[in-house]
Motif scaffolding. Sequence first.
Motif, PDB file in Angstrom:
ATOM      1  N   GLU A  42     -18.475  -2.536 -15.551  1.00 52.12           N
ATOM      2  CA  GLU A  42     -19.296  -2.211 -16.723  1.00 52.12           C
ATOM      3  C   GLU A  42     -20.793  -2.363 -16.454  1.00 52.12           C
ATOM      4  O   GLU A  42     -21.590  -1.501 -16.827  1.00 52.12           O
ATOM      5  CB  GLU A  42     -18.880  -3.099 -17.904  1.00 52.12           C
ATOM      6  N   GLU A  43     -21.198  -3.437 -15.815  1.00 51.82           N
ATOM      7  CA  GLU A  43     -22.615  -3.672 -15.535  1.00 51.82           C
ATOM      8  C   GLU A  43     -23.167  -2.599 -14.601  1.00 51.82           C
ATOM      9  O   GLU A  43     -24.254  -2.051 -14.821  1.00 51.82           O
ATOM     10  CB  GLU A  43     -22.812  -5.065 -14.923  1.00 51.82           C
ATOM     11  N   PHE A  44     -22.418  -2.278 -13.550  1.00 52.41           N
ATOM     12  CA  PHE A  44     -22.830  -1.229 -12.618  1.00 52.41           C
ATOM     13  C   PHE A  44     -22.952   0.103 -13.351  1.00 52.41           C
ATOM     14  O   PHE A  44     -23.922   0.838 -13.176  1.00 52.41           O
ATOM     15  CB  PHE A  44     -21.825  -1.109 -11.464  1.00 52.41           C
ATOM     16  N   ARG A  45     -21.963   0.418 -14.192  1.00 48.54           N
ATOM     17  CA  ARG A  45     -21.949   1.692 -14.904  1.00 48.54           C
ATOM     18  C   ARG A  45     -23.188   1.843 -15.785  1.00 48.54           C
ATOM     19  O   ARG A  45     -23.830   2.885 -15.796  1.00 48.54           O
ATOM     20  CB  ARG A  45     -20.690   1.841 -15.749  1.00 48.54           C
ATOM     21  N   LYS A  46     -23.554   0.777 -16.500  1.00 47.59           N
ATOM     22  CA  LYS A  46     -24.730   0.830 -17.368  1.00 47.59           C
ATOM     23  C   LYS A  46     -25.997   1.084 -16.556  1.00 47.59           C
ATOM     24  O   LYS A  46     -26.848   1.888 -16.951  1.00 47.59           O
ATOM     25  CB  LYS A  46     -24.854  -0.460 -18.175  1.00 47.59           C
ATOM     26  N   GLU A  47     -26.152   0.377 -15.448  1.00 47.47           N
ATOM     27  CA  GLU A  47     -27.333   0.557 -14.601  1.00 47.47           C
ATOM     28  C   GLU A  47     -27.355   1.965 -13.984  1.00 47.47           C
ATOM     29  O   GLU A  47     -28.409   2.600 -13.905  1.00 47.47           O
ATOM     30  CB  GLU A  47     -27.375  -0.499 -13.495  1.00 47.47           C
ATOM     31  N   TYR A  48     -26.209   2.432 -13.565  1.00 45.41           N
ATOM     32  CA  TYR A  48     -26.088   3.769 -12.973  1.00 45.41           C
ATOM     33  C   TYR A  48     -26.480   4.829 -13.995  1.00 45.41           C
ATOM     34  O   TYR A  48     -27.255   5.738 -13.699  1.00 45.41           O
ATOM     35  CB  TYR A  48     -24.645   3.976 -12.500  1.00 45.41           C
ATOM     36  N   GLU A  49     -25.983   4.715 -15.208  1.00 44.43           N
ATOM     37  CA  GLU A  49     -26.289   5.682 -16.263  1.00 44.43           C
ATOM     38  C   GLU A  49     -27.761   5.624 -16.662  1.00 44.43           C
ATOM     39  O   GLU A  49     -28.347   6.643 -17.016  1.00 44.43           O
ATOM     40  CB  GLU A  49     -25.386   5.455 -17.472  1.00 44.43           C
ATOM     41  N   ALA A  50     -28.364   4.452 -16.583  1.00 47.56           N
ATOM     42  CA  ALA A  50     -29.781   4.314 -16.920  1.00 47.56           C
ATOM     43  C   ALA A  50     -30.673   5.078 -15.947  1.00 47.56           C
ATOM     44  O   ALA A  50     -31.782   5.488 -16.301  1.00 47.56           O
ATOM     45  CB  ALA A  50     -30.167   2.836 -16.949  1.00 47.56           C
ATOM     46  N   LEU A  51     -30.192   5.290 -14.737  1.00 48.72           N
ATOM     47  CA  LEU A  51     -30.971   6.017 -13.724  1.00 48.72           C
ATOM     48  C   LEU A  51     -30.831   7.537 -13.833  1.00 48.72           C
ATOM     49  O   LEU A  51     -31.566   8.273 -13.181  1.00 48.72           O
ATOM     50  CB  LEU A  51     -30.541   5.573 -12.316  1.00 48.72           C
TER      51      LEU A  51
END
Length: 108
Positions: A24-33
Motif C-alpha cells: 500500500e505505501e509503495f502504491r501510494k508513492e508510485y501513484e503520486a509520481l
Amino acid sequence: MEDLKYQPVRYDVAAAIKKDLENEEFRKEYEALEPKYALIRELLEARKNSGMTQEAVASKIGTTKSAISRLEGGSQHAPSIATLRKYAEAVGCELVIRLEPKKKPADA
C-alpha cells in the motif's frame, strides 16, 4: 580470467513493479509520481514526433542541451509554464494545461 563470461541477470521491471504495487505505501508513492512521468512522456513524444534532437530544441529555445536533458529527465526542478510553453513551441506543439476531476473509488 578466461572463465569470466558475461552472464546478464534477468530482471522483469514490469513484474517487479506489479509485485511492489501490492504494498500500500509503495502504491501510494508510485501513484503520486504519475503526473511527473506523464509530463516526461509528453515531452519525449512531442520531441520524437518533431524529429528534433535535444540540441536542436535547445538552440531554438536559446538554452543548452543539458537543460533540455534535465527537463526531459524529470530532475528535481519543476519547469515553469514559460519554459514548457517555449519547449512546446520549439517542437511544433501547443501547451495545454487542464484540471481533471478525481476518479471516484469503485466502491463509493
